[in-house]
Scaffold this active site. Structure first.
Site, PDB file in Angstrom:
ATOM      1  N   TYR A   3     -21.110  20.514 -22.115  1.00 44.13           N
ATOM      2  CA  TYR A   3     -19.754  19.954 -22.134  1.00 44.13           C
ATOM      3  C   TYR A   3     -19.764  18.558 -22.750  1.00 44.13           C
ATOM      4  O   TYR A   3     -18.951  18.239 -23.625  1.00 44.13           O
ATOM      5  CB  TYR A   3     -19.209  19.911 -20.704  1.00 44.13           C
ATOM      6  CG  TYR A   3     -17.800  19.380 -20.589  1.00 44.13           C
ATOM      7  CD1 TYR A   3     -16.707  20.209 -20.848  1.00 44.13           C
ATOM      8  CD2 TYR A   3     -17.552  18.064 -20.214  1.00 44.13           C
ATOM      9  CE1 TYR A   3     -15.414  19.737 -20.745  1.00 44.13           C
ATOM     10  CE2 TYR A   3     -16.261  17.583 -20.107  1.00 44.13           C
ATOM     11  CZ  TYR A   3     -15.195  18.414 -20.370  1.00 44.13           C
ATOM     12  OH  TYR A   3     -13.909  17.942 -20.264  1.00 44.13           O
TER      13      TYR A   3
ATOM     14  N   ASN B 127      -6.489  21.285 -27.703  1.00 45.91           N
ATOM     15  CA  ASN B 127      -6.750  20.996 -26.298  1.00 45.91           C
ATOM     16  C   ASN B 127      -7.669  22.011 -25.626  1.00 45.91           C
ATOM     17  O   ASN B 127      -8.058  21.816 -24.479  1.00 45.91           O
ATOM     18  CB  ASN B 127      -5.393  20.932 -25.561  1.00 45.91           C
ATOM     19  CG  ASN B 127      -5.533  20.726 -24.082  1.00 45.91           C
ATOM     20  OD1 ASN B 127      -5.988  19.677 -23.628  1.00 45.91           O
ATOM     21  ND2 ASN B 127      -5.145  21.736 -23.303  1.00 45.91           N
TER      22      ASN B 127
ATOM     23  N   ASP C  81      -3.144  30.437 -25.514  1.00 39.43           N
ATOM     24  CA  ASP C  81      -4.057  30.481 -24.382  1.00 39.43           C
ATOM     25  C   ASP C  81      -4.672  31.870 -24.339  1.00 39.43           C
ATOM     26  O   ASP C  81      -4.227  32.760 -25.081  1.00 39.43           O
ATOM     27  CB  ASP C  81      -3.308  30.186 -23.066  1.00 39.43           C
ATOM     28  CG  ASP C  81      -4.157  29.406 -22.069  1.00 39.43           C
ATOM     29  OD1 ASP C  81      -5.215  29.934 -21.655  1.00 39.43           O
ATOM     30  OD2 ASP C  81      -3.768  28.289 -21.698  1.00 39.43           O
TER      31      ASP C  81
ATOM     32  N   LYS D  34     -17.988  17.349 -26.275  1.00 37.06           N
ATOM     33  CA  LYS D  34     -16.941  16.332 -26.279  1.00 37.06           C
ATOM     34  C   LYS D  34     -17.324  15.111 -27.116  1.00 37.06           C
ATOM     35  O   LYS D  34     -16.455  14.460 -27.709  1.00 37.06           O
ATOM     36  CB  LYS D  34     -16.593  15.933 -24.839  1.00 37.06           C
ATOM     37  CG  LYS D  34     -15.934  17.048 -24.041  1.00 37.06           C
ATOM     38  CD  LYS D  34     -14.657  17.571 -24.704  1.00 37.06           C
ATOM     39  CE  LYS D  34     -13.906  18.549 -23.833  1.00 37.06           C
ATOM     40  NZ  LYS D  34     -12.667  19.046 -24.491  1.00 37.06           N
TER      41      LYS D  34
ATOM     42  N   ASP E  62      -7.389  33.388 -28.921  1.00 35.17           N
ATOM     43  CA  ASP E  62      -8.691  32.843 -28.565  1.00 35.17           C
ATOM     44  C   ASP E  62      -8.990  31.680 -29.512  1.00 35.17           C
ATOM     45  O   ASP E  62      -9.168  31.873 -30.716  1.00 35.17           O
ATOM     46  CB  ASP E  62      -9.757  33.934 -28.695  1.00 35.17           C
ATOM     47  CG  ASP E  62     -11.150  33.461 -28.297  1.00 35.17           C
ATOM     48  OD1 ASP E  62     -11.374  32.236 -28.182  1.00 35.17           O
ATOM     49  OD2 ASP E  62     -12.033  34.320 -28.110  1.00 35.17           O
TER      50      ASP E  62
END
Length: 253
Positions: A145, A79, A33, A149, A52
């Site tokens: 976004y 994720n 993270d 995706k 990163d």
């Protein structure tokens, strides 16, 4: 035998729920993270590293460390993601567009790129990519976004084709709206863009599902654990939607 599991963006939200679920079944879990406060609060027994996901050198160095310490990798949960800007397409800022794609799409590609040699060497492994229902239907005011995706699904299917001969499976999970601070921020931004209240936006999203509910992070984690299990040994190249069945992807209240 316990599995060796890496989860990017695993210190909070869906990623942390995945980490807890894999840990609960006895697996070794390593999360990455960029949120140092969240990394410091990761539960005992889960290894945490600041990486990163959109940085090729950092990701390469991290997976070399995974190889050195674990000798391989059984499960990758790619994720990492950010919500990106909320704006009409005519108002879209190119720098914000690129930042969103860098984390959501480049991050997924880099995770697969650097995990692949570890899995190929052992001729086994599972890669699970976090996409979104925005990658199935689009998402008003969230063009970067949604674009990222959608692309993650294409990436996953290509990886599944390339790596299948090496015994490696790849799938994508498409969450709908998932309860938590991140979706709260999305509702606030969309409410401002649509001149609505956040509660009205939330109610509209829930009403847009057959079950009339928003998902919890644990619902997504349960799917990730299933996809990594022997029970899913013939499941590859698939898009698994966990959203209560979206029947109206752009509900109006």
């Amino acid at each position: 035998m316990s599995a060796r599991v890496v989860i990017t963006a695993g210190a909070s939200g869906i990623g942390l729920a995945m980490a807890r679920a894999f840990q609960a079944r006895g697996d070794r879990v390593w999360v990455t993270d960029v949120d140092e406060a969240a990394l410091a609060a990761v539960p005992d027994g889960i290894v945490a590293a600041r990486v990163d996901a959109s940085d090729d050198a950092q990701m390469g160095g991290f997976f070399k460390e995974v190889s050195a310490l674990w000798g391989g990798l059984d499960v990758l949960c790619a994720n990492a993601g950010i919500k990106g800007p909320t704006a009409a397409i005519e108002d879209m800022d190119l720098a914000q567009w690129r930042d969103c794609l860098a984390v959501n799409l480049d991050g997924a590609m880099l995770a697969a790129k650097h995990a692949t040699p570890l899995m190929k060497a052992q001729r086994s492994g599972v890669m699970t990519f976090t996409s979104s229902t925005a990658g199935l239907y689009g998402f008003p005011y969230r063009a970067p976004y949604a674009a990222a995706k959608w692309a993650v699904i294409g990436l996953m299917k290509t990886v599944a084709m390339e790596l299948g001969p090496f015994g490696i499976r790849a799938n994508a999970i498409c969450p709908g709206s998932v309860n938590g601070p991140r979706i709260d921020r999305v509702f606030e931004a969309e409410a401002a863009a649509k001149d609505m209240t956040p509660d009205a936006v939330r109610a509209g999203y829930a009403a847009g599902t057959a079950l009339g509910l928003l998902s919890d992070a644990e619902d997504i984690a349960n799917m990730a654990v299933f996809l990594a299990s022997e029970g899913a040994r013939m499941v590859s190249g698939q898009v698994m939607t966990v959203d209560g069945f979206t029947i109206n992807p752009d509900p109006k209240v």
